[in-house]
Design an enzyme around this catalytic site. Structure first.
Site, PDB file in Angstrom:
ATOM      1  N   LYS A  35     -35.828  -4.708  23.349  1.00  0.00           N
ATOM      2  CA  LYS A  35     -35.043  -3.631  23.975  1.00  0.00           C
ATOM      3  C   LYS A  35     -33.589  -4.070  24.156  1.00  0.00           C
ATOM      4  O   LYS A  35     -33.280  -5.269  24.071  1.00  0.00           O
ATOM      5  CB  LYS A  35     -35.652  -3.279  25.335  1.00  0.00           C
ATOM      6  CG  LYS A  35     -35.635  -4.421  26.345  1.00  0.00           C
ATOM      7  CD  LYS A  35     -36.545  -4.154  27.534  1.00  0.00           C
ATOM      8  CE  LYS A  35     -36.563  -5.337  28.490  1.00  0.00           C
ATOM      9  NZ  LYS A  35     -37.650  -5.194  29.487  1.00  0.00           N
ATOM     10  N   ARG A 131     -41.889  -0.022  40.668  1.00  0.00           N
ATOM     11  CA  ARG A 131     -40.793   0.556  39.881  1.00  0.00           C
ATOM     12  C   ARG A 131     -41.369   1.615  38.950  1.00  0.00           C
ATOM     13  O   ARG A 131     -40.967   2.765  38.976  1.00  0.00           O
ATOM     14  CB  ARG A 131     -40.083  -0.567  39.113  1.00  0.00           C
ATOM     15  CG  ARG A 131     -38.859  -0.149  38.350  1.00  0.00           C
ATOM     16  CD  ARG A 131     -38.229  -1.301  37.606  1.00  0.00           C
ATOM     17  NE  ARG A 131     -39.123  -1.858  36.573  1.00  0.00           N
ATOM     18  CZ  ARG A 131     -38.803  -2.828  35.735  1.00  0.00           C
ATOM     19  NH1 ARG A 131     -37.605  -3.396  35.801  1.00  0.00           N
ATOM     20  NH2 ARG A 131     -39.655  -3.261  34.830  1.00  0.00           N
ATOM     21  N   TYR A 256      -4.597 -15.475  36.643  1.00  0.00           N
ATOM     22  CA  TYR A 256      -4.491 -14.363  37.597  1.00  0.00           C
ATOM     23  C   TYR A 256      -4.925 -14.793  38.991  1.00  0.00           C
ATOM     24  O   TYR A 256      -5.957 -15.465  39.157  1.00  0.00           O
ATOM     25  CB  TYR A 256      -5.399 -13.213  37.157  1.00  0.00           C
ATOM     26  CG  TYR A 256      -4.884 -12.456  35.954  1.00  0.00           C
ATOM     27  CD1 TYR A 256      -3.629 -11.852  35.969  1.00  0.00           C
ATOM     28  CD2 TYR A 256      -5.662 -12.348  34.811  1.00  0.00           C
ATOM     29  CE1 TYR A 256      -3.167 -11.147  34.863  1.00  0.00           C
ATOM     30  CE2 TYR A 256      -5.205 -11.639  33.703  1.00  0.00           C
ATOM     31  CZ  TYR A 256      -3.957 -11.045  33.745  1.00  0.00           C
ATOM     32  OH  TYR A 256      -3.513 -10.350  32.650  1.00  0.00           O
ATOM     33  N   MET A 304      -9.302 -10.900  30.243  1.00  0.00           N
ATOM     34  CA  MET A 304     -10.020 -10.032  29.303  1.00  0.00           C
ATOM     35  C   MET A 304     -10.249 -10.733  27.965  1.00  0.00           C
ATOM     36  O   MET A 304     -11.318 -10.612  27.361  1.00  0.00           O
ATOM     37  CB  MET A 304      -9.236  -8.738  29.086  1.00  0.00           C
ATOM     38  CG  MET A 304      -9.970  -7.725  28.224  1.00  0.00           C
ATOM     39  SD  MET A 304      -9.015  -6.242  27.931  1.00  0.00           S
ATOM     40  CE  MET A 304      -9.016  -5.469  29.536  1.00  0.00           C
TER      41      MET A 304
HETATM   42  C1  LIG Z   1     -38.497  -6.340  29.486  1.00  0.00           C
HETATM   43  C2  LIG Z   1     -39.963  -6.323  29.628  1.00  0.00           C
HETATM   44  C3  LIG Z   1     -40.747  -7.414  29.209  1.00  0.00           C
HETATM   45  C4  LIG Z   1     -40.140  -8.715  28.710  1.00  0.00           C
HETATM   46  O1  LIG Z   1     -39.680  -9.465  29.806  1.00  0.00           O
HETATM   47  P1  LIG Z   1     -39.053 -10.923  29.615  1.00  0.00           P
HETATM   48  O2  LIG Z   1     -38.889 -11.443  30.978  1.00  0.00           O
HETATM   49  O3  LIG Z   1     -37.758 -10.727  28.911  1.00  0.00           O
HETATM   50  O4  LIG Z   1     -40.022 -11.682  28.794  1.00  0.00           O
HETATM   51  C5  LIG Z   1     -42.116  -7.278  29.259  1.00  0.00           C
HETATM   52  N1  LIG Z   1     -42.700  -6.158  29.753  1.00  0.00           N
HETATM   53  C6  LIG Z   1     -41.974  -5.109  30.194  1.00  0.00           C
HETATM   54  C7  LIG Z   1     -42.667  -3.906  30.729  1.00  0.00           C
HETATM   55  C8  LIG Z   1     -40.589  -5.165  30.168  1.00  0.00           C
HETATM   56  O5  LIG Z   1     -39.870  -4.129  30.617  1.00  0.00           O
END
Ligand SMILES: *Cc1c(COP(=O)(O)O)cnc(C)c1O
Length: 360
Positions: A35, A131, A256, A304
């Site tokens: 993702k 969640r 800065y 930046m």
């Molecule tokens: C992002 C995610 C993972 C992977 O998690 P990592 O800590 O990056 O291994 C697994 N399961 C779900 C439901 C996730 O949202």
């Protein structure tokens, strides 16, 4: 000299990290999580390297899944958050995406949809993360509704997600596992719980499917050393170069807000990478960088397009010398700790401005 920033991607390291995941959970199938543009590494490059070795991939939403199909990948792809509106279901059916059922609304959409073929469903159970996921005590109900829906294909994978698996002393993970065991006892089909910290640190969480993300990119999710993370190899090396050098007198400041002041005669190297290139602005004075393979501390605020580094203690530094911001000898997690964040965020926020260069 052109501006030389690069995020180098070592695809062999990626494959080796997946092999390591398989070794740790030899009985489990592996769903590789790609993702958010493969945690900033580049979804198509990463997914193409992993697909021949993985059992499935996972993404956050249908747009990310479509990108993988358009790249020609035919491997199963799970939509981790299911679908956000009912009309995504037909797109999922046509592309053979797997869908997560997270709540009652998605269940109703699934049950009432008219789709061209059934979809493979995963059922997400809320065991304490609070969640996503259906209430734990309703797991069997949802499972029964899925099993009897004409729109749900094959066996149903029942899964959950950990809130604190990166903390090996936390009591929450055993509690989540105990609840998951209880509500899935007697249900047909495989189970899945382990993200990277689950896979690496909680062998009782492996079940039939593991879902590693972060560890595939070669990073440890733990803040302490752990034997199962020793073999991980970082996939991304973020590099830049020295573009300017100057000597300062004690009392002169840098950058800065003049947040760093020389306490001794000091040599400052300016490096052509900043928060516009994915280096975290909140990295504090003292954050390590590697110049010619040697550590030197950040001195002054991140701009930046540039950072400034105290190279007084390095023997010889020249304009054009290579600077590594994170990679093999300096983990993204260590840098992140100096910026009040985690390595996940550093790679994931890498902007398109920084060219990805594939090393294979
Ligand atoms: C992002 C995610 C993972 C992977 O998690 P990592 O800590 O990056 O291994 C697994 N399961 C779900 C439901 C996730 O949202």
């Amino acid at each position: 000299m052109a501006r030389s920033n690069q995020a180098r991607l070592n695809l062999q390291a990626l494959r080796d990290n997946l092999a390591h995941a398989r070794q740790l959970a030899p009985q489990s199938k592996v769903m590789c999580v790609v993702k958010a543009n493969a945690y900033g590494h580049g979804a198509v490059a990463v997914a193409s390297a992993l697909a021949p070795l993985a059992d499935a991939l996972a993404v956050a939403c249908i747009e990310e899944a479509i990108e993988l199909r358009q790249a020609g990948l035919t491997i199963p792809v799970l939509l981790l958050e299911g679908f956000f509106e009912a009309n995504e279901l037909e797109i999922a059916a046509q592309n053979e995406f797997w869908v997560m059922i997270d709540n009652a609304q998605q269940m109703t959409w699934l049950e009432t949809a008219e789709i061209s073929q059934p979809v493979t469903c995963w059922l997400k159970v809320d065991t304490g993360m609070h969640r996503l996921g259906v209430p734990a005590e309703e797991t069997a109900d949802f499972h029964r509704r899925l099993s009897s829906s004409k729109n749900c294909r094959d066996e149903i994978v029942t899964c959950t997600h950990f809130a604190s698996a990166d903390d090996l002393a936390s009591a929450q993970t055993p509690e989540q596992l105990a609840l998951f065991e209880k509500v899935t006892a007697g249900l047909a089909g495989p189970r899945s719980a382990a993200n990277s910290p689950g896979l690496l640190g909680w062998p009782q969480s492996h079940y039939e499917w593991i879902r590693p993300g972060y560890m595939l990119y070669g990073n440890s999710p733990f803040s302490q050393p752990h034997p199962n993370t020793d073999a991980l190899q970082p996939v991304m090396t973020l590099c830049s170069a020295v573009i300017s050098l100057r000597d300062l007198e004690p009392g002169e400041s840098v950058g800065y807000g003049a947040s760093w002041t020389a306490q001794r005669p000091s040599r400052i190297a300016t490096v052509s990478i900043g928060y516009g290139d994915g280096y975290p602005r909140l990295a504090a004075n003292g954050t390590p960088v590697l110049i010619n393979g040697q550590r030197a501390p950040l001195a002054g605020r991140v701009s930046m397009d540039m950072i400034t580094v105290d190279v007084t203690d390095l023997p010889m530094v020249n304009i054009g010398d290579e600077v590594i911001l994170w990679g093999e000898e300096l983990s993204a997690g260590e840098v992140a700790a100096h910026a009040g964040t985690i390595g996940y965020e550093l790679t994931t926020r890498m902007p398109a401005r920084t060219p990805r260069v594939i090393i294979d």
